[in-house]
Design a protein around this motif. Structure first.
Motif, PDB file in Angstrom:
ATOM      1  N   ARG A 235      39.566  46.043  37.751  1.00  0.00           N
ATOM      2  CA  ARG A 235      39.456  46.485  39.137  1.00  0.00           C
ATOM      3  C   ARG A 235      38.261  45.859  39.854  1.00  0.00           C
ATOM      4  O   ARG A 235      38.387  45.387  40.989  1.00  0.00           O
ATOM      5  CB  ARG A 235      39.356  48.013  39.178  1.00  0.00           C
ATOM      6  N   ALA A 236      37.101  45.831  39.225  1.00  0.00           N
ATOM      7  CA  ALA A 236      35.895  45.327  39.895  1.00  0.00           C
ATOM      8  C   ALA A 236      36.065  43.863  40.279  1.00  0.00           C
ATOM      9  O   ALA A 236      35.747  43.456  41.409  1.00  0.00           O
ATOM     10  CB  ALA A 236      34.670  45.519  39.006  1.00  0.00           C
ATOM     11  N   GLU A 237      36.557  43.060  39.343  1.00  0.00           N
ATOM     12  CA  GLU A 237      36.754  41.644  39.630  1.00  0.00           C
ATOM     13  C   GLU A 237      37.860  41.428  40.663  1.00  0.00           C
ATOM     14  O   GLU A 237      37.760  40.542  41.521  1.00  0.00           O
ATOM     15  CB  GLU A 237      37.089  40.887  38.341  1.00  0.00           C
ATOM     16  N   ALA A 238      38.915  42.232  40.593  1.00  0.00           N
ATOM     17  CA  ALA A 238      40.012  42.099  41.555  1.00  0.00           C
ATOM     18  C   ALA A 238      39.527  42.376  42.974  1.00  0.00           C
ATOM     19  O   ALA A 238      39.877  41.655  43.916  1.00  0.00           O
ATOM     20  CB  ALA A 238      41.137  43.069  41.189  1.00  0.00           C
ATOM     21  N   GLN A 239      38.714  43.430  43.133  1.00  0.00           N
ATOM     22  CA  GLN A 239      38.213  43.761  44.468  1.00  0.00           C
ATOM     23  C   GLN A 239      37.241  42.707  44.967  1.00  0.00           C
ATOM     24  O   GLN A 239      37.277  42.322  46.150  1.00  0.00           O
ATOM     25  CB  GLN A 239      37.539  45.130  44.445  1.00  0.00           C
ATOM     26  N   LEU A 240      36.368  42.213  44.092  1.00  0.00           N
ATOM     27  CA  LEU A 240      35.437  41.142  44.465  1.00  0.00           C
ATOM     28  C   LEU A 240      36.202  39.915  44.938  1.00  0.00           C
ATOM     29  O   LEU A 240      35.882  39.327  45.985  1.00  0.00           O
ATOM     30  CB  LEU A 240      34.549  40.783  43.273  1.00  0.00           C
ATOM     31  N   MET A 241      37.229  39.528  44.203  1.00  0.00           N
ATOM     32  CA  MET A 241      37.996  38.344  44.550  1.00  0.00           C
ATOM     33  C   MET A 241      38.766  38.542  45.855  1.00  0.00           C
ATOM     34  O   MET A 241      38.834  37.643  46.697  1.00  0.00           O
ATOM     35  CB  MET A 241      38.947  37.991  43.410  1.00  0.00           C
ATOM     36  N   ALA A 242      39.334  39.729  46.048  1.00  0.00           N
ATOM     37  CA  ALA A 242      40.072  40.002  47.281  1.00  0.00           C
ATOM     38  C   ALA A 242      39.152  39.918  48.497  1.00  0.00           C
ATOM     39  O   ALA A 242      39.520  39.348  49.532  1.00  0.00           O
ATOM     40  CB  ALA A 242      40.724  41.385  47.201  1.00  0.00           C
ATOM     41  N   CYS A 243      37.960  40.467  48.361  1.00  0.00           N
ATOM     42  CA  CYS A 243      36.991  40.407  49.468  1.00  0.00           C
ATOM     43  C   CYS A 243      36.596  38.970  49.785  1.00  0.00           C
ATOM     44  O   CYS A 243      36.542  38.562  50.953  1.00  0.00           O
ATOM     45  CB  CYS A 243      35.736  41.226  49.125  1.00  0.00           C
ATOM     46  N   GLN A 244      36.340  38.200  48.738  1.00  0.00           N
ATOM     47  CA  GLN A 244      35.943  36.816  48.954  1.00  0.00           C
ATOM     48  C   GLN A 244      37.079  35.990  49.537  1.00  0.00           C
ATOM     49  O   GLN A 244      36.852  35.084  50.342  1.00  0.00           O
ATOM     50  CB  GLN A 244      35.450  36.189  47.647  1.00  0.00           C
ATOM     51  N   VAL A 245      38.315  36.303  49.152  1.00  0.00           N
ATOM     52  CA  VAL A 245      39.482  35.620  49.721  1.00  0.00           C
ATOM     53  C   VAL A 245      39.516  35.820  51.232  1.00  0.00           C
ATOM     54  O   VAL A 245      39.728  34.872  52.004  1.00  0.00           O
ATOM     55  CB  VAL A 245      40.784  36.117  49.065  1.00  0.00           C
ATOM     56  N   LEU A 246      39.314  37.061  51.682  1.00  0.00           N
ATOM     57  CA  LEU A 246      39.333  37.323  53.121  1.00  0.00           C
ATOM     58  C   LEU A 246      38.157  36.660  53.825  1.00  0.00           C
ATOM     59  O   LEU A 246      38.308  36.099  54.907  1.00  0.00           O
ATOM     60  CB  LEU A 246      39.357  38.830  53.395  1.00  0.00           C
ATOM     61  N   LYS A 247      36.972  36.705  53.198  1.00  0.00           N
ATOM     62  CA  LYS A 247      35.803  36.040  53.797  1.00  0.00           C
ATOM     63  C   LYS A 247      36.056  34.550  53.965  1.00  0.00           C
ATOM     64  O   LYS A 247      35.763  33.960  55.004  1.00  0.00           O
ATOM     65  CB  LYS A 247      34.556  36.250  52.921  1.00  0.00           C
ATOM     66  N   GLY A 248      36.575  33.927  52.917  1.00  0.00           N
ATOM     67  CA  GLY A 248      36.829  32.488  52.975  1.00  0.00           C
ATOM     68  C   GLY A 248      37.884  32.135  54.016  1.00  0.00           C
ATOM     69  O   GLY A 248      37.758  31.137  54.738  1.00  0.00           O
ATOM     70  N   THR A 249      38.923  32.945  54.095  1.00  0.00           N
ATOM     71  CA  THR A 249      39.979  32.703  55.078  1.00  0.00           C
ATOM     72  C   THR A 249      39.433  32.839  56.489  1.00  0.00           C
ATOM     73  O   THR A 249      39.737  32.018  57.374  1.00  0.00           O
ATOM     74  CB  THR A 249      41.136  33.691  54.864  1.00  0.00           C
ATOM     75  N   VAL A 250      38.632  33.874  56.708  1.00  0.00           N
ATOM     76  CA  VAL A 250      37.991  34.065  58.014  1.00  0.00           C
ATOM     77  C   VAL A 250      37.142  32.856  58.372  1.00  0.00           C
ATOM     78  O   VAL A 250      37.170  32.352  59.497  1.00  0.00           O
ATOM     79  CB  VAL A 250      37.136  35.351  58.008  1.00  0.00           C
ATOM     80  N   GLY A 251      36.385  32.355  57.392  1.00  0.00           N
ATOM     81  CA  GLY A 251      35.532  31.194  57.648  1.00  0.00           C
ATOM     82  C   GLY A 251      36.329  29.976  58.074  1.00  0.00           C
ATOM     83  O   GLY A 251      35.934  29.251  58.996  1.00  0.00           O
ATOM     84  N   MET A 252      37.464  29.732  57.414  1.00  0.00           N
ATOM     85  CA  MET A 252      38.295  28.589  57.783  1.00  0.00           C
ATOM     86  C   MET A 252      38.846  28.732  59.198  1.00  0.00           C
ATOM     87  O   MET A 252      38.843  27.781  59.980  1.00  0.00           O
ATOM     88  CB  MET A 252      39.454  28.445  56.786  1.00  0.00           C
ATOM     89  N   ILE A 253      39.312  29.915  59.540  1.00  0.00           N
ATOM     90  CA  ILE A 253      39.893  30.131  60.869  1.00  0.00           C
ATOM     91  C   ILE A 253      38.825  30.081  61.944  1.00  0.00           C
ATOM     92  O   ILE A 253      39.040  29.517  63.030  1.00  0.00           O
ATOM     93  CB  ILE A 253      40.671  31.464  60.885  1.00  0.00           C
TER      94      ILE A 253
END
Length: 315
Positions: A235-253
């Motif tokens: 769970r901890a790693e899954a949530q960390l990765m999900a958050c970073q996925v959204l951060k990275g996507t936001v950065g690209m857009i």
């Protein structure tokens, strides 16, 4: 609307939070953190920044929470007034109205409040409550001249203000604010994130998109993490990765990529991404999110109804 200039008071400005719950406290601590930081060389403003602060609250529990939150900023002590809104407004130059929308009458429609607000800047962060409703609550029709009124500005921050990442919409006023006050309002809310200025007619959809949006985004993060946990990821790693996925996507857009192009670049023929996207499209996820924003806008437009007094009658 009154068009005053910010009166001086011994070279110091006092900001009163009229209601200091989660959002109000986030705004207050954002300002305190900002003014506690070293100033940029040559940095100048067209106004005096507030250096004295008052929080008007109702419960001792809230008072204790405020004391704890402002403890890191001893240079700018915050006076806490419990069940004494009138004194807080009398001592203020700028007032941020942050009570619950249904409490508008109880907070403003009290003896002496109109006089205490005279000539001052009142910034409302009440969801769904229009500036006209606040005027009607304070001033019965024809009961006060422009010089006897306060100037009301509506702003809508979101809960990310607590980490100084808010998206705040500031309503354009008619007539325009004097430059000093316009700059001051922008300064207050850039202490806690980014701002946009939009017409009053668009404030409800901004409340839905920016105000409710973090809850929608949190649901998406939860869904991404849950899917990974179902496939064996901790769970901890899954949530960390999900958050970073959204951060990275936001950065690209934010850097200029269109959302559709981001999807296209990741979707290889026969790959896992296009397979997952087809499932989301089949479930109408994009349309459902859009309808959620539309529904939240409709609800936001109803929040302020029944909170104002017109000619002495609640409506």
């Amino acid at each position: 609307m009154a068009t005053q200039t910010l009166a001086t008071k011994s070279g110091e400005k006092t900001l009163t939070m009229l209601g200091c719950g989660n959002l109000g406290l986030a705004v207050l601590t954002g300002i305190l953190a900002s003014i506690s930081e070293p100033s940029e060389p040559g940095e100048k403003t067209s106004f005096e920044t507030p250096t004295k602060f008052i929080a008007c609250i109702r419960s001792e529990r809230t008072a204790a929470r405020i004391r704890s939150a402002v403890e890191p900023y001893p240079k700018f002590p915050v006076k806490i007034l419990q069940n004494d809104n009138l004194t807080g407004v009398k001592e203020a130059d700028i007032v941020i109205l942050g009570c619950k929308p249904y409490m508008l009458n109880d907070v403003l429609n009290v003896p002496g409040m109109r006089e205490a607000l005279k000539g001052k800047l009142l910034i409302s962060v009440l969801a769904g409550v229009h500036a006209k409703q606040i005027e009607d609550t304070l001033y019965l029709e024809g009961s006060a001249s422009a010089s006897e009124r306060c100037t009301i500005v509506r702003a809508m921050p979101n809960t990310a203000a607590m980490i100084r990442q808010s998206m705040t919409t500031i309503s354009i006023t008619t007539p325009p604010l004097p430059k000093e006050w316009d700059d001051l309002v922008s300064w207050i809310f850039t202490r806690i994130g980014k701002i946009v200025h939009l017409p009053p007619s668009q404030m409800d959809v901004c409340t839905a998109l920016a105000g409710s949006g973090p809850a929608f985004a949190a649901l998406m993060i939860e869904g991404l993490a849950d899917g990974a946990v179902a496939m064996g990821l901790p769970r901890a790693e899954a949530q960390l990765m999900a958050c970073q996925v959204l951060k990275g996507t936001v950065g690209m857009i934010e850097s200029g990529e269109h959302p559709s192009i981001v999807k296209e670049k990741i979707s290889s023929p026969g790959g896992c991404t296009i397979g997952g996207l087809l499932v989301l499209e089949d479930a109408a996820v994009r349309g459902t999110i859009a309808r959620a924003v539309r529904e939240a806008t409709c609800v936001a437009s109803e929040l302020g109804k029944g909170t104002q007094l017109v000619n002495g009658t609640r409506r």
